[in-house]
Scaffold this active site. Structure first.
Site, PDB file in Angstrom:
ATOM      1  N   HIS A 182       0.837  -1.216   0.000  1.00 58.68           N
ATOM      2  CA  HIS A 182       0.000   0.000   0.000  1.00 58.68           C
ATOM      3  C   HIS A 182       0.869   1.261   0.000  1.00 58.68           C
ATOM      4  O   HIS A 182       0.476   2.291   0.553  1.00 58.68           O
ATOM      5  CB  HIS A 182      -0.959   0.034   1.199  1.00 58.68           C
ATOM      6  CG  HIS A 182      -1.682  -1.255   1.410  1.00 58.68           C
ATOM      7  ND1 HIS A 182      -2.829  -1.587   0.726  1.00 58.68           N
ATOM      8  CD2 HIS A 182      -1.386  -2.323   2.191  1.00 58.68           C
ATOM      9  CE1 HIS A 182      -3.230  -2.796   1.103  1.00 58.68           C
ATOM     10  NE2 HIS A 182      -2.363  -3.269   1.987  1.00 58.68           N
ATOM     11  N   SER A 301      14.261  19.776 -17.793  1.00 58.55           N
ATOM     12  CA  SER A 301      13.116  20.635 -18.054  1.00 58.55           C
ATOM     13  C   SER A 301      13.543  21.766 -18.970  1.00 58.55           C
ATOM     14  O   SER A 301      14.679  22.246 -18.895  1.00 58.55           O
ATOM     15  CB  SER A 301      12.596  21.202 -16.732  1.00 58.55           C
ATOM     16  OG  SER A 301      11.822  22.355 -16.966  1.00 58.55           O
TER      17      SER A 301
END
Ligand code: ARG
Length: 520
Positions: A182, A301
């Site tokens: 999880h 980027s």
């Protein structure tokens, strides 16, 4: 569509003197010429280019030439066409091959275009190459012939990824890391165990790809349209000349069946799904500072100068979308198709090419990314104990000392908050005290009256915790040693199987060349 256009394109076929502009116009207008299959009746009209698979068929250009050659050799051997005619056709096929796919005349597909090109060179006898067959068995043979190569390349890529994962497992047998369920810290494990978990899954993909290869590697030739032929064809002979391992017996199944495509694409979608999990894990580990992908698998980027983004792995993760799309497209196209041949099948094939290309490339990239990433052992060790991840081992210890597991679970749960804080501060004494206090309140006596204190301290340590989980298939270095060896042996065996398949295909190609050279 005018007769002038038809005439222009006719002139063009003889014409060295046409200008480039005229040649271009003529090429466009060549959809109005009759072809070997359509003759004059079905020429022209707005649906011609819609019908054509010629561009997509470039992928099976070489396959079609091989299929044509094997078929013509068999026809000659069976006395169905004269040896002289076979010789002319085979000579023309060599010229068609040398000219390449781009030089083919217009046609509904590569099969028709190659036949037209042969008839152009040989005259009407060229049309004898299509005796005792249909484009239906022909295209099925071409797809299977070409897909074999792609399946072997895909299998090889999967083995390459396993090689990367296995070498990570081999060099990080003892490197502890956090294991998550999880996305929460669950139990400490090892990098080797993590890597082997993916290696084992991809090993099943390799074996599924090889199984798909075995079922793909059967010849549909001789099925004709779907109902066999009156000619005395030797199906086993064309199968052997093309390196197929036998024939698809039922002629309608041979012409119409595309389950070999479904099996291939489903296998690739399965593998791409596993790859997407591998990519997601790697992205998570990178995000948590546990691992750094190599620069050649990263990007940056256009605006934020400091960024080093793991774009490559994101694209690997996204490939599962392409593969599932391919599988969905393929199954949806095939669903409900009646026997035997329907033109829908033409649009089924590209789903397989696109999927095999996308998944093979993503697998190769994933292999490179895995092989070149840096694992940060200190950060991994620190994170391995986070969130009281050793709690299960402590509960196991109490249970081994006779406390019913459910009570042990309850006691350790009660200690969890305090133990987590103590362990985060490196204060093992306080963690032991927390476990003692909680066990006393649940079971009536402190843990250390039942369990040796040194053993309890060891259970709280991630490295010891991992080492103690040595059940078969567990993360302890002693347990992964056997798994690493088994994985290595399976990998070597799969490489050998792939090499044997390639050898068989190469040997058949040589035999076919030798047979053909007896005619030309
Ligand atoms: N281009 C066709 C395909 O990919 C070849 C078979 C055409 N057969 C026919 N009966 N129209 O399926």
């Amino acid at each position: 569509m005018t007769d002038e256009a038809h005439d222009a394109s006719g002139a063009d076929s003889t014409g060295a003197e046409t200008t480039a502009a005229e040649a271009g116009a003529a090429a466009e207008d060549s959809s109005t010429t009759g072809s070997v299959v359509r003759g004059e009746r079905f020429r022209g009209g707005p649906a011609r280019s819609f019908l054509s698979s010629l561009a997509a068929d470039e992928r099976i250009f070489a396959a079609d030439l091989a299929v044509d050659r094997a078929h013509v050799v068999m026809l000659a051997e069976q006395g169905i066409v004269a040896e002289g005619v076979a010789s002319e056709i085979l000579t023309a096929l060599a010229a068609v091959e040398a000219a390449g796919h781009d030089a083919l005349p217009e046609g509904e597909d590569v099969h028709e275009a190659i036949e037209s090109a042969v008839v152009d060179r040989v005259g009407p006898d060229g049309g004898r190459m299509h005796t005792a067959r249909s484009r239906n068995d022909e295209v099925a043979a071409c797809i299977r012939y070409r897909l074999r190569e792609d399946l072997l390349a895909a299998a090889e890529a999967s083995v390459g990824l396993r090689e990367s994962l296995l070498s990570v497992a081999e060099s990080h047998a003892e490197t502890v890391m956090p294991g998550y369920t999880h996305l929460q810290p669950a139990q400490p494990t090892t990098v080797a165990h993590w890597a082997l978990s993916y290696e084992n899954a991809v090993a099943r993909d390799t074996s599924r790809l090889l199984a798909a290869f075995a079922r793909t590697n059967r010849s549909p030739l001789g099925a004709a349209a779907f109902a066999g032929t009156t000619f005395d064809v030797d199906r086993e002979r064309t199968a052997a000349l093309l390196g197929f391992d036998g024939v698809v017996r039922n002629a309608a199944d041979a012409a119409a069946g595309r389950d070999f495509l479904v099996e291939t694409v489903a296998t690739l979608a399965t593998q791409a799904t596993t790859l997407s999990g591998l990519a997601a894990d790697t992205l998570l580990f990178a995000n948590r500072g546990l691992l750094t992908p190599a620069d050649e698998y990263a990007s940056t980027s256009s605006i934020m100068p400091q960024k080093v983004n793991p774009d490559t792995l994101e694209l690997v993760r996204a490939t599962a979308g392409d593969a599932v799309g391919g599988l969905t497209g393929l199954l949806t196209t095939l669903k409900g198709l009646p026997r035997a041949y329907n033109r829908d099948l033409q649009r089924a094939t590209p789903h397989a090419w696109e999927t095999v290309d996308a998944v093979t490339e993503a697998t190769e990239v994933a292999a490179g990314a895995v092989a070149t990433a840096t694992w940060h052992e200190e950060a991994l060790a620190a994170a391995a104990g986070e969130g009281f991840a050793t709690a299960t081992g402590v509960a196991d210890l109490l249970a081994q000392a006779g406390v019913p597991f459910r009570h042990a679970h309850e006691a350790v749960a009660a200690a969890a908050a305090d133990a987590e804080v103590a362990l985060a501060e490196g204060d093992t004494d306080a963690a032991v005290a927390a476990v003692d206090a909680a066990t006393e309140s649940v079971v009536g006596e402190p843990a250390t009256t039942r369990v040796d204190e040194a053993t309890l301290r060891a259970a709280l340590d991630p490295v010891e915790s991992v080492a103690s989980r040595d059940s078969a298939g567990g993360p302890a270095p002693s347990a992964t040693a056997a798994e690493r060896e088994a994985a290595r042996a399976a990998l070597v065996a799969d490489r050998e199987s792939i090499a044997a398949c390639r050898q068989a295909l190469a040997a058949a190609a040589e035999t076919l060349d030798a047979e053909v050279s007896g005619y030309v």
